[in-house]
Scaffold this motif. Structure first.
Motif, PDB file in Angstrom:
ATOM      1  N   ASN A 160       0.725  -1.158  -0.167  1.00  0.00           N
ATOM      2  CA  ASN A 160       0.058  -0.066  -0.297  1.00  0.00           C
ATOM      3  C   ASN A 160       1.202   1.519   0.017  1.00  0.00           C
ATOM      4  N   GLY A 161       0.644   2.491   0.276  1.00  0.00           N
ATOM      5  CA  GLY A 161       1.225   3.767   0.151  1.00  0.00           C
ATOM      6  C   GLY A 161       2.526   3.651   1.344  1.00  0.00           C
ATOM      7  N   ARG A 162       2.181   2.870   2.877  1.00  0.00           N
ATOM      8  CA  ARG A 162       3.052   2.988   4.013  1.00  0.00           C
ATOM      9  C   ARG A 162       3.887   2.214   3.735  1.00  0.00           C
ATOM     10  N   ILE A 163       3.558   0.514   3.227  1.00  0.00           N
ATOM     11  CA  ILE A 163       4.469  -0.325   2.992  1.00  0.00           C
ATOM     12  C   ILE A 163       5.360  -0.935   1.166  1.00  0.00           C
ATOM     13  N   THR A 164       6.149  -0.896   1.455  1.00  0.00           N
ATOM     14  CA  THR A 164       6.675  -1.624   0.330  1.00  0.00           C
ATOM     15  C   THR A 164       8.295  -2.245   0.420  1.00  0.00           C
ATOM     16  N   ILE A 165       7.456  -4.195  -0.042  1.00  0.00           N
ATOM     17  CA  ILE A 165       8.186  -4.735   0.987  1.00  0.00           C
ATOM     18  C   ILE A 165      10.113  -4.971  -0.826  1.00  0.00           C
ATOM     19  N   PRO A 166      11.287  -4.009   0.056  1.00  0.00           N
ATOM     20  CA  PRO A 166      12.312  -4.696  -0.616  1.00  0.00           C
ATOM     21  C   PRO A 166      12.132  -6.538  -1.272  1.00  0.00           C
ATOM     22  N   ALA A 167      12.250  -6.632  -2.368  1.00  0.00           N
ATOM     23  CA  ALA A 167      12.961  -8.029  -3.275  1.00  0.00           C
ATOM     24  C   ALA A 167      13.995  -8.791  -2.164  1.00  0.00           C
ATOM     25  N   ALA A 168      14.849  -8.093  -1.697  1.00  0.00           N
ATOM     26  CA  ALA A 168      15.567  -8.870  -0.818  1.00  0.00           C
ATOM     27  C   ALA A 168      15.341  -9.657   0.421  1.00  0.00           C
ATOM     28  N   GLU A 169      14.413  -8.987   0.775  1.00  0.00           N
ATOM     29  CA  GLU A 169      13.350  -9.394   2.186  1.00  0.00           C
ATOM     30  C   GLU A 169      12.327 -10.899   1.981  1.00  0.00           C
ATOM     31  N   LEU A 170      12.671 -11.187   0.607  1.00  0.00           N
ATOM     32  CA  LEU A 170      12.284 -11.782   0.111  1.00  0.00           C
ATOM     33  C   LEU A 170      12.523 -13.202   0.196  1.00  0.00           C
ATOM     34  N   ARG A 171      11.999 -14.660   0.181  1.00  0.00           N
ATOM     35  CA  ARG A 171      12.560 -15.534   0.331  1.00  0.00           C
ATOM     36  C   ARG A 171      11.599 -16.465  -1.099  1.00  0.00           C
ATOM     37  N   GLU A 172      12.575 -17.297  -1.932  1.00  0.00           N
ATOM     38  CA  GLU A 172      11.426 -18.011  -2.869  1.00  0.00           C
ATOM     39  C   GLU A 172      11.649 -19.402  -2.944  1.00  0.00           C
ATOM     40  N   ARG A 173      11.651 -19.650  -3.198  1.00  0.00           N
ATOM     41  CA  ARG A 173      11.677 -21.341  -3.187  1.00  0.00           C
ATOM     42  C   ARG A 173      10.708 -22.234  -3.870  1.00  0.00           C
ATOM     43  N   PHE A 174      11.436 -23.038  -5.215  1.00  0.00           N
ATOM     44  CA  PHE A 174      11.112 -23.897  -6.463  1.00  0.00           C
ATOM     45  C   PHE A 174      10.469 -24.630  -5.441  1.00  0.00           C
ATOM     46  N   SER A 175       9.185 -25.904  -6.633  1.00  0.00           N
ATOM     47  CA  SER A 175       9.730 -27.183  -6.370  1.00  0.00           C
ATOM     48  C   SER A 175       8.941 -27.549  -7.676  1.00  0.00           C
ATOM     49  N   ARG A 176       8.733 -28.730  -7.779  1.00  0.00           N
ATOM     50  CA  ARG A 176       7.575 -29.330  -9.296  1.00  0.00           C
ATOM     51  C   ARG A 176       6.191 -29.328  -8.581  1.00  0.00           C
ATOM     52  N   SER A 177       5.224 -28.360  -9.685  1.00  0.00           N
ATOM     53  CA  SER A 177       4.415 -28.810  -9.293  1.00  0.00           C
ATOM     54  C   SER A 177       3.108 -29.783  -9.503  1.00  0.00           C
ATOM     55  N   SER A 178       2.185 -30.181  -8.225  1.00  0.00           N
ATOM     56  CA  SER A 178       1.772 -31.010  -9.087  1.00  0.00           C
ATOM     57  C   SER A 178       0.556 -30.951 -10.075  1.00  0.00           C
ATOM     58  N   GLY A 179      -0.214 -32.061 -10.789  1.00  0.00           N
ATOM     59  CA  GLY A 179      -1.242 -31.851 -11.541  1.00  0.00           C
ATOM     60  C   GLY A 179      -0.330 -32.257 -12.901  1.00  0.00           C
ATOM     61  N   PRO A 180      -1.787 -31.917 -14.029  1.00  0.00           N
ATOM     62  CA  PRO A 180      -1.262 -32.508 -15.307  1.00  0.00           C
ATOM     63  C   PRO A 180      -0.225 -31.426 -15.752  1.00  0.00           C
ATOM     64  N   GLY A 181       0.339 -31.774 -17.027  1.00  0.00           N
ATOM     65  CA  GLY A 181       0.929 -31.032 -17.623  1.00  0.00           C
ATOM     66  C   GLY A 181       1.518 -31.445 -18.713  1.00  0.00           C
ATOM     67  N   GLY A 182       2.792 -31.263 -19.416  1.00  0.00           N
ATOM     68  CA  GLY A 182       3.102 -31.607 -20.884  1.00  0.00           C
ATOM     69  C   GLY A 182       4.502 -32.165 -21.038  1.00  0.00           C
ATOM     70  N   GLN A 183       5.393 -32.415 -21.958  1.00  0.00           N
ATOM     71  CA  GLN A 183       6.379 -32.857 -21.727  1.00  0.00           C
ATOM     72  C   GLN A 183       7.823 -32.307 -20.877  1.00  0.00           C
ATOM     73  N   GLY A 184       7.212 -30.905 -20.052  1.00  0.00           N
ATOM     74  CA  GLY A 184       8.256 -30.697 -19.621  1.00  0.00           C
ATOM     75  C   GLY A 184       7.730 -30.786 -17.791  1.00  0.00           C
ATOM     76  N   VAL A 185       6.425 -31.575 -17.267  1.00  0.00           N
ATOM     77  CA  VAL A 185       6.008 -31.687 -16.301  1.00  0.00           C
ATOM     78  C   VAL A 185       6.928 -32.428 -15.380  1.00  0.00           C
ATOM     79  N   ASN A 186       7.484 -33.377 -15.699  1.00  0.00           N
ATOM     80  CA  ASN A 186       8.711 -33.266 -14.499  1.00  0.00           C
ATOM     81  C   ASN A 186      10.260 -32.741 -14.609  1.00  0.00           C
ATOM     82  N   THR A 187      10.519 -32.176 -15.137  1.00  0.00           N
ATOM     83  CA  THR A 187      11.492 -31.535 -14.905  1.00  0.00           C
ATOM     84  C   THR A 187      11.554 -29.598 -14.631  1.00  0.00           C
ATOM     85  N   THR A 188      10.464 -29.435 -14.889  1.00  0.00           N
ATOM     86  CA  THR A 188      10.243 -27.668 -14.963  1.00  0.00           C
ATOM     87  C   THR A 188       9.943 -27.865 -13.215  1.00  0.00           C
TER      88      THR A 188
END
Length: 147
Positions: free
Chosen positions: A12-40
């Motif tokens: 909002n107008g008072r709060i901006t969170i810098p990208a440095a304070e965020l932590r991202e973790r990536f994993s394989r998504s469940s559900g249907p997909g295409g050829q890359g479903v097991n690799t992305t």
């Protein structure tokens, strides 16, 4: 409630969170997909430390911690996004979701309702309407003729 060019999350107008304070973790998504479903690794978990963040004003920190209490683990809130097939789209979705949650938690409490009571005239109208309705029903009852 959006993300700027550097990856910062604007709550909002008072709060901006810098990208440095965020932590991202990536994993394989469940559900249907295409050829890359097991690799992305398209599922994104985005974490933000509400309790120890320098970007949250002290005046709002306690309110946010109280309102987010059920979602916090050691003062850290985590949101996940896996509805898109592309990792980038999931990163944006997670940031939007985090911004929405934090904005709702930081919002001021709603005003107290001032109790009111109906006016004397309104009470009279209500009672007159009830009497009229009762009269209509009473008139419908009519007795049987002896035929």
């Amino acid at each position: 409630m959006s993300t700027d060019a550097r990856g910062d999350v604007v709550v909002n107008g008072r709060i901006t969170i810098p990208a440095a304070e965020l932590r991202e973790r990536f994993s394989r998504s469940s559900g249907p997909g295409g050829q890359g479903v097991n690799t992305t690794d398209s599922r994104v978990e985005l974490s933000f430390d509400v309790a120890r963040s320098a970007s949250v004003p002290e005046s709002l920190r306690q309110r946010m911690l109280d309102r987010l209490r059920s979602r916090l683990v050691d003062g850290v809130i985590t949101v996940a996004a896996s509805e898109h097939r592309a990792q980038l789209a999931n990163r944006e979705a997670a940031r939007e979701r985090l911004a929405t949650l934090l904005a709702e938690a930081a919002a001021p409490p709603p005003r107290k309702r001032k109790p009111t009571k109906p006016s004397k005239r309104a009470k009279e109208r209500r009672l007159a309407a009830k009497k009229q309705r009762g009269k209509i029903k009473r008139d419908r009852r009519g007795g049987f003729d002896g035929e």
